[in-house]
Motif scaffolding. Structure first.
Motif, PDB file in Angstrom:
ATOM      1  N   UNK A   1       0.848  -1.190   0.000  1.00  0.00           N
ATOM      2  CA  UNK A   1       0.000   0.000   0.000  1.00  0.00           C
ATOM      3  C   UNK A   1       0.885   1.241   0.000  1.00  0.00           C
ATOM      4  N   UNK A   2       0.271   2.380  -0.284  1.00  0.00           N
ATOM      5  CA  UNK A   2       0.901   3.664  -0.053  1.00  0.00           C
ATOM      6  C   UNK A   2       0.275   4.227   1.223  1.00  0.00           C
ATOM      7  N   UNK A   3       1.096   4.542   2.192  1.00  0.00           N
ATOM      8  CA  UNK A   3       0.584   5.014   3.487  1.00  0.00           C
ATOM      9  C   UNK A   3       0.999   6.457   3.750  1.00  0.00           C
ATOM     10  N   UNK A   4       0.044   7.268   4.217  1.00  0.00           N
ATOM     11  CA  UNK A   4       0.293   8.632   4.679  1.00  0.00           C
ATOM     12  C   UNK A   4      -0.121   8.694   6.145  1.00  0.00           C
ATOM     13  N   UNK A   5       0.756   9.213   7.010  1.00  0.00           N
ATOM     14  CA  UNK A   5       0.519   9.195   8.449  1.00  0.00           C
ATOM     15  C   UNK A   5       0.269  10.604   8.998  1.00  0.00           C
TER      16      UNK A   5
ATOM     17  N   UNK B   1      -3.184   4.129  25.615  1.00  0.00           N
ATOM     18  CA  UNK B   1      -2.289   4.504  24.520  1.00  0.00           C
ATOM     19  C   UNK B   1      -1.606   5.835  24.804  1.00  0.00           C
ATOM     20  N   UNK B   2      -0.558   6.106  24.043  1.00  0.00           N
ATOM     21  CA  UNK B   2       0.136   7.385  24.166  1.00  0.00           C
ATOM     22  C   UNK B   2      -0.816   8.519  23.791  1.00  0.00           C
ATOM     23  N   UNK B   3      -0.554   9.736  24.315  1.00  0.00           N
ATOM     24  CA  UNK B   3      -1.474  10.838  24.035  1.00  0.00           C
ATOM     25  C   UNK B   3      -1.508  11.265  22.579  1.00  0.00           C
ATOM     26  N   UNK B   4      -0.526  10.872  21.777  1.00  0.00           N
ATOM     27  CA  UNK B   4      -0.568  11.205  20.354  1.00  0.00           C
ATOM     28  C   UNK B   4      -1.334  10.105  19.628  1.00  0.00           C
ATOM     29  N   UNK B   5      -2.457  10.477  19.023  1.00  0.00           N
ATOM     30  CA  UNK B   5      -3.325   9.515  18.344  1.00  0.00           C
ATOM     31  C   UNK B   5      -3.159   9.659  16.835  1.00  0.00           C
ATOM     32  N   UNK B   6      -3.401   8.573  16.143  1.00  0.00           N
ATOM     33  CA  UNK B   6      -3.019   8.511  14.733  1.00  0.00           C
ATOM     34  C   UNK B   6      -4.195   8.288  13.805  1.00  0.00           C
ATOM     35  N   UNK B   7      -4.087   8.907  12.632  1.00  0.00           N
ATOM     36  CA  UNK B   7      -4.960   8.612  11.498  1.00  0.00           C
ATOM     37  C   UNK B   7      -4.039   8.330  10.334  1.00  0.00           C
ATOM     38  N   UNK B   8      -4.134   7.134   9.784  1.00  0.00           N
ATOM     39  CA  UNK B   8      -3.313   6.800   8.628  1.00  0.00           C
ATOM     40  C   UNK B   8      -4.212   6.551   7.437  1.00  0.00           C
ATOM     41  N   UNK B   9      -3.718   6.924   6.283  1.00  0.00           N
ATOM     42  CA  UNK B   9      -4.440   6.736   5.025  1.00  0.00           C
ATOM     43  C   UNK B   9      -3.691   5.711   4.198  1.00  0.00           C
ATOM     44  N   UNK B  10      -4.376   4.644   3.840  1.00  0.00           N
ATOM     45  CA  UNK B  10      -3.776   3.551   3.079  1.00  0.00           C
ATOM     46  C   UNK B  10      -4.417   3.458   1.702  1.00  0.00           C
ATOM     47  N   UNK B  11      -3.610   3.593   0.666  1.00  0.00           N
ATOM     48  CA  UNK B  11      -4.062   3.393  -0.707  1.00  0.00           C
ATOM     49  C   UNK B  11      -3.628   1.993  -1.129  1.00  0.00           C
ATOM     50  N   UNK B  12      -4.580   1.085  -1.226  1.00  0.00           N
ATOM     51  CA  UNK B  12      -4.287  -0.314  -1.528  1.00  0.00           C
ATOM     52  C   UNK B  12      -4.763  -0.659  -2.937  1.00  0.00           C
ATOM     53  N   UNK B  13      -4.352  -1.798  -3.473  1.00  0.00           N
ATOM     54  CA  UNK B  13      -4.838  -2.200  -4.792  1.00  0.00           C
ATOM     55  C   UNK B  13      -6.342  -2.447  -4.850  1.00  0.00           C
ATOM     56  N   UNK B  14      -7.009  -2.599  -3.695  1.00  0.00           N
ATOM     57  CA  UNK B  14      -8.453  -2.869  -3.713  1.00  0.00           C
ATOM     58  C   UNK B  14      -9.258  -1.719  -3.102  1.00  0.00           C
ATOM     59  N   UNK B  15      -8.637  -0.546  -2.947  1.00  0.00           N
ATOM     60  CA  UNK B  15      -9.380   0.603  -2.439  1.00  0.00           C
ATOM     61  C   UNK B  15      -8.597   1.368  -1.383  1.00  0.00           C
ATOM     62  N   UNK B  16      -9.136   2.533  -1.024  1.00  0.00           N
ATOM     63  CA  UNK B  16      -8.504   3.408  -0.037  1.00  0.00           C
ATOM     64  C   UNK B  16      -9.215   3.280   1.301  1.00  0.00           C
ATOM     65  N   UNK B  17      -8.421   3.209   2.368  1.00  0.00           N
ATOM     66  CA  UNK B  17      -8.953   3.069   3.725  1.00  0.00           C
ATOM     67  C   UNK B  17      -8.208   3.999   4.669  1.00  0.00           C
TER      68      UNK B  17
END
Length: 226
Positions: A116-120, A145-161
């Motif tokens: 995938x292509x990942x953007x963090x 969890x640590x106070x820094x929370x994450x949203x990652x964007x994954x571009x996969x061959x079967x769609x974006x999540x």
């Protein structure tokens, strides 16, 4: 190091719109769009899969990591929580092919590859008040969890999540801010999403990779790896 992983996925309908909105919601860009390769390892009789564990080697850009994931011991199949919860032990490694060779000699062979292509992105959150979960046993086993929370964007061959990772209350609040319907959220791994996609499409692909599932627009942007 070991840390809790509490997350939800949701499919992305408009990638450009989502990314344009994140700065106004307090998100900062940690890592720009980067190509990622993952290989899962298991024994021939799938010992890890049967015990709901994962052993993974990942290359993210030029960084190699090895990761082990397992469910909390207090988690049962009837647990009502709607979040994906794993205890994760992960470390960077200098030589990915070397650790892969070690796994093979120990009886762990590659069983699935996904790319995938990942953007963090991430967002700082206030301290958490009270337990993470209504179940006292689960709250006791899974540290905050640590106070820094994450949203990652994954571009996969079967769609974006997108994946939201952080305390459950933060996940719910962020979904509301983004206007995401909670009923569209997923806890499935990319392996399970791939198997569901194969069933729908009848594809003969064995791995979730760009060479097995051609996506010309994405392939054009894929950086060459040595």
């Amino acid at each position: 190091m070991q840390s809790p992983e509490i997350e939800l996925k949701f499919p992305i309908e408009d990638l450009a719109d989502l990314q344009a909105r994140l700065p106004s919601l307090g998100f900062g860009l940690d890592t720009p769009r980067t190509f990622e390769q993952n290989t899962l390892y298991d024994t021939p009789d799938r010992t890890l899969r049967l015990s709901k564990q994962i052993l993974r080697v990942r290359r993210y850009g030029e960084v190699w990591t090895v990761t082990h994931k397992r469910q909390p011991l207090s988690r049962t199949s009837g647990d009502p929580t709607r979040y994906k919860i794993r205890l994760e032990t992960e470390t960077r490694i200098e030589d990915g092919p070397a650790i892969e060779a070690i796994f093979v000699h120990l009886g762990y062979t590659p069983v699935f590859r996904y790319e995938k292509f990942r953007t963090e992105w991430s967002q700082l959150t206030p301290a958490i008040d009270g337990p993470l979960f209504a179940d006292p046993a689960l709250s006791a086993e899974v540290p905050a969890p640590a106070p820094r929370c994450h949203l990652v964007i994954d571009e996969t061959p079967i769609g974006d999540y997108a994946e939201l990772e952080g305390p459950p209350a933060w996940i719910d609040s962020t979904l509301a801010q983004l206007g995401v319907d909670p009923s569209t959220c997923l806890t499935e791994s990319y392996g399970r999403l791939f198997l569901a996609w194969k069933e729908r499409t009848g594809s003969a692909a064995e791995n979730l990779t760009f060479d097995e599932i051609a996506t010309p627009t994405v392939l054009q942007l894929q950086p060459a790896l040595p």
